[in-house]
Design an enzyme around this catalytic site. Structure first.
Site, PDB file in Angstrom:
ATOM      1  CG  HIS A  45     -25.850   4.616  16.064  1.00  0.00           C
ATOM      2  ND1 HIS A  45     -27.017   4.895  16.068  1.00  0.00           N
ATOM      3  CD2 HIS A  45     -25.391   4.464  14.853  1.00  0.00           C
ATOM      4  CE1 HIS A  45     -27.522   4.895  14.928  1.00  0.00           C
ATOM      5  NE2 HIS A  45     -26.438   4.438  13.925  1.00  0.00           N
ATOM      6  CD  GLU A 130     -34.898  -0.059  16.665  1.00  0.00           C
ATOM      7  OE1 GLU A 130     -36.123  -0.808  16.818  1.00  0.00           O
ATOM      8  OE2 GLU A 130     -33.932   0.145  17.372  1.00  0.00           O
ATOM      9  CB  THR A 168     -35.653  -1.650  20.418  1.00  0.00           C
ATOM     10  OG1 THR A 168     -34.531  -1.152  19.788  1.00  0.00           O
ATOM     11  CG2 THR A 168     -36.463  -2.741  19.756  1.00  0.00           C
ATOM     12  CB  CYS A 198     -34.783  -3.373  24.144  1.00  0.00           C
ATOM     13  SG  CYS A 198     -33.290  -2.491  24.657  1.00  0.00           S
ATOM     14  CB  SER A 226     -25.841   6.561  20.934  1.00  0.00           C
ATOM     15  OG  SER A 226     -26.617   5.701  22.167  1.00  0.00           O
ATOM     16  CB  SER A 227     -31.748   6.267  19.514  1.00  0.00           C
ATOM     17  OG  SER A 227     -32.949   6.628  20.144  1.00  0.00           O
ATOM     18  CG  ASN A 228     -29.030   3.504  24.129  1.00  0.00           C
ATOM     19  OD1 ASN A 228     -28.469   3.468  25.241  1.00  0.00           O
ATOM     20  ND2 ASN A 228     -28.503   3.265  22.867  1.00  0.00           N
ATOM     21  CB  SER A 270     -23.984   1.669  21.671  1.00  0.00           C
ATOM     22  OG  SER A 270     -24.319   2.904  21.852  1.00  0.00           O
TER      23      SER A 270
END
Length: 320
Positions: A45, A130, A168, A198, A226-228, A270
């Protein structure tokens, strides 16, 4: 208007091993088999990464009927459902799976426990690829919860065999709160032997927790999908530090930095380092700030490429 005097760079930041591997798989497929290479969903992403690969011959699709027979297909780092895997095989594509190995680990655990009769509670964000991929490993028996309130609504068919898995890329703190609510309602629930979130997500959030109190504003480099990256901005915000996310340097707004002596800068897993450097140059152009790198965890994880990805490795039915 006071200008930033210092940019504090979080460590670690940017690409993780799973993202590195996924991008390298597409790059090697293009080099080995030529354009076009089809990729189901964005490989990771990030707008810059996706556009770069598009310019080199990657075609990003969502439905497999967009892929011509005999084409090379790459699954994104987020993973796919069993139904997508089965359809791709049935259509006869040459398939390379770029699913992050840490996501694959969750898929393997779900399949193993399902054979033992377990149902699952999945902590994650509805609609994220995911989550769809993990829930799609089974035909049913996975209950998605997005927050503590959702836990009360879970109605498993039985509670003797109930396990938890997580997306994750979640907020470590949020996931812990939801996990506590799950354990309070289902005391015998089986938790992962090692947490599913993660290492890279954990490390980047930990770095922001250390950095935030030292700076006046936090800038996160990452794409909206982007989730993270979104979680990094939220971590800083929850610690009381103004925080903003930018997809690239052009999105940085000077008013965010007005009166802020120290600017904290990080990047989602990412987001490539080139975008971080461009943001640094943009901030310097506004005031000539110095750059200080924080000390942090040194990441040495590297995941192997799938079979057939070495450039000197002959693929069945394919000319080298």
């Amino acid at each position: 208007m006071p200008i930033p005097q210092e940019i504090v760079l979080a460590e670690p930041r940017g690409f993780c091993a799973g993202v590195d591997r996924a991008i390298e798989i597409v790059e090697r497929a293009l080099e080995k088999f030529g354009r076009p290479i089809y990729v189901r969903h964005e490989i990771v992403h990030n707008t810059y990464v996706v556009n770069d690969l598009k310019s080199r011959g990657a075609i990003f699709i969502e439905a497999l009927d967009e892929v011509p027979a005999g084409a090379t297909l790459v699954f994104s780092a987020h993973g796919v459902s069993r139904a997508i895997q089965d359809e791709a095989k049935a259509r006869g594509f040459q398939i390379f799976d770029a699913t992050c190995p840490l996501v694959t680990k969750v898929h393997v655990e779900v399949a193993k426990l399902a054979r033992e009769g377990f149902e699952f509670i999945m902590i994650g964000h509805k609609g994220h690829p995911e989550v769809e991929g993990t829930m799609g490993q089974l035909d049913g028996g996975i209950h998605l919860v997005e927050d503590v309130a959702d836990v009360a609504g879970v109605q498993p068919a039985q509670t003797d065999k109930l396990a938890v898995v997580t997306q994750t890329t979640l907020s470590v703190d949020d996931a812990a709160q939801i996990m506590a609510a799950v354990k309070a309602r289902f005391p015998n629930v089986r938790q992962p032997k090692q947490q599913d979130i993660c290492y890279a997500t954990q490390n980047r959030q930990d770095a922001v927790k250390i950095m935030s109190p030292q700076v006046d504003v936090v800038i996160v480099v990452g794409s909206p999908t982007s989730s993270n990256s979104n979680r990094l901005r939220e971590v800083a915000h929850k610690l009381g530090t103004p925080s903003y996310m930018v997809d690239n340097a052009d999105e940085l707004r000077p008013e965010w930095l007005a009166g802020r002596a120290r600017v904290g800068l990080t990047a989602g897993a990412s987001a490539p380092e080139i975008l971080v450097q461009q943001v640094i140059e943009r901030i310097k152009a506004l005031g000539g700030a110095s750059v200080r790198r924080m000390e942090g965890v040194r990441e040495t994880v590297k995941f192997p490429l799938p079979k057939g990805m070495r450039l000197d490795e002959k693929m069945p039915g394919r000319a080298r």
